[in-house]
Design a protein around this motif. Structure first.
Motif, short mmCIF file in Angstrom:
data_model
loop_
_atom_site.label_atom_id
_atom_site.label_comp_id
_atom_site.label_asym_id
_atom_site.label_seq_id
_atom_site.Cartn_x
_atom_site.Cartn_y
_atom_site.Cartn_z
N LYS A 1 -2.53 7.01 -4.92
CA LYS A 1 -1.50 6.82 -4.13
C LYS A 1 -1.88 5.30 -4.49
N ASN A 2 -0.61 4.46 -4.82
CA ASN A 2 -0.26 3.25 -5.37
C ASN A 2 -0.83 2.11 -4.67
N GLY A 3 -1.38 1.23 -5.42
CA GLY A 3 -1.64 -0.17 -4.87
C GLY A 3 -1.58 -1.03 -5.49
N ASN A 4 -0.82 -2.44 -4.61
CA ASN A 4 0.07 -3.41 -5.50
C ASN A 4 -0.46 -4.63 -5.20
N VAL A 5 -0.76 -5.64 -5.43
CA VAL A 5 -0.85 -7.08 -5.45
C VAL A 5 -0.31 -7.97 -6.22
N GLN A 6 0.62 -9.03 -5.29
CA GLN A 6 1.72 -9.37 -6.12
C GLN A 6 2.05 -10.84 -5.51
N ILE A 7 2.53 -11.12 -6.60
CA ILE A 7 1.75 -13.06 -6.34
C ILE A 7 3.58 -13.65 -7.17
N MET B 1 0.72 -1.26 -0.03
CA MET B 1 0.14 0.41 -0.16
C MET B 1 1.29 1.14 -0.05
N GLY B 2 0.68 1.85 -0.73
CA GLY B 2 1.83 3.37 -0.69
C GLY B 2 1.10 4.16 0.04
N MET B 3 2.30 5.24 -0.01
CA MET B 3 1.85 6.06 1.46
C MET B 3 1.66 7.61 1.13
N THR B 4 2.15 7.47 -0.02
CA THR B 4 2.95 9.17 -0.12
C THR B 4 1.93 8.78 -1.21
N LYS B 5 1.28 10.39 -2.36
CA LYS B 5 1.01 10.91 -3.62
C LYS B 5 1.52 10.31 -4.99
N VAL B 6 1.10 9.75 -6.03
CA VAL B 6 1.44 9.31 -7.24
C VAL B 6 1.86 10.46 -7.73
N PHE B 7 1.48 11.38 -7.81
CA PHE B 7 1.42 13.02 -8.34
C PHE B 7 1.53 13.84 -8.04
N ASP B 8 2.30 14.90 -8.50
CA ASP B 8 1.74 15.83 -7.92
C ASP B 8 0.57 17.36 -8.02
#
Length: 197
Positions: free
Chosen positions: A185-191, A171-178
């Motif tokens: 914010k980024n979210g990423n499910v990984q296998i 789970m991203g904790m900071t904003k992606v864009f200005d």
């Protein structure tokens, strides 16, 4: 200078003798999106590949840094917004591709000899940022923050002494864009599948 190399080599030998040290690689399938206030993005199929390391202090605890290239971003099937300097109106298919070199530092707790629960921080460095609207691509690099911070939680199952499978959500904790209007914010499910040696 030779003494420094001898000391480093001796330290590595001592670490290997007192704890299990492995290095390897992994590849995986990801589902990525954006999350945050007033953000409604769908999941985008993505991928990851990189290097892993594990230093096992004892049968229960280990630390596992990684260096991973990850294709990230999100998609929207219907949008009517201002995209930075671009005005997009009507129902459009919008896909964000924001790729990173991610460096997670996972703390591993082995609840069983072959299975660990993994948790830790991650720092990501943006290397590519574009948006595609109905086949037309726009560069968002100047509007994308260079550094991204997140937290990861998941598990690793060791199939053998060398092969493993892994599942994680970061789970991203900071904003992606200005900008104040961009809350993504980024979210990423990984296998992932990997090998350690």
């Amino acid at each position: 200078m030779k003494k420094v190399f001898v000391l480093i080599a001796a330290a590595i030998v001592c670490m290997s003798a007192s704890a299990q040290f492995q290095i390897g690689g992994k590849v995986g399938f990801d589902l990525t999106n954006f999350w945050g206030e007033n953000v409604d993005h769908g999941m985008k199929p993505s991928y990851q590949a990189g290097l892993v390391m594990e230093y096992k202090f004892n049968p229960h605890f280990a630390i596992a840094p990684e260096v991973v290239f990850a294709s990230q971003g999100g998609k929207v099937n219907s949008v009517e917004v201002d995209l930075f300097d671009l005005t997009i109106t009507g129902k459009k298919k919008l896909t964000y591709n924001t790729n990173y070199i991610n460096v997670p530092l996972m703390l591993k707790y082995y609840v069983a000899p072959s299975f660990s629960i993994d948790f830790g921080p991650q720092v990501g460095f943006n290397v590519y940022s574009k948006a595609t609207v109905d086949g037309e691509t726009f560069d968002l690099k100047e509007s994308t923050k260079t550094v991204d911070f997140g937290l990861g939680l998941g598990g690793t199952y060791n199939l053998t002494d060398n092969a493993f499978v892994q599942a994680r959500y970061t789970m991203g904790m900071t904003k992606v864009f200005d900008g104040d209007l961009n809350k993504e914010k980024n979210g990423n499910v990984q296998i992932a599948f990997g090998m350690k040696f």
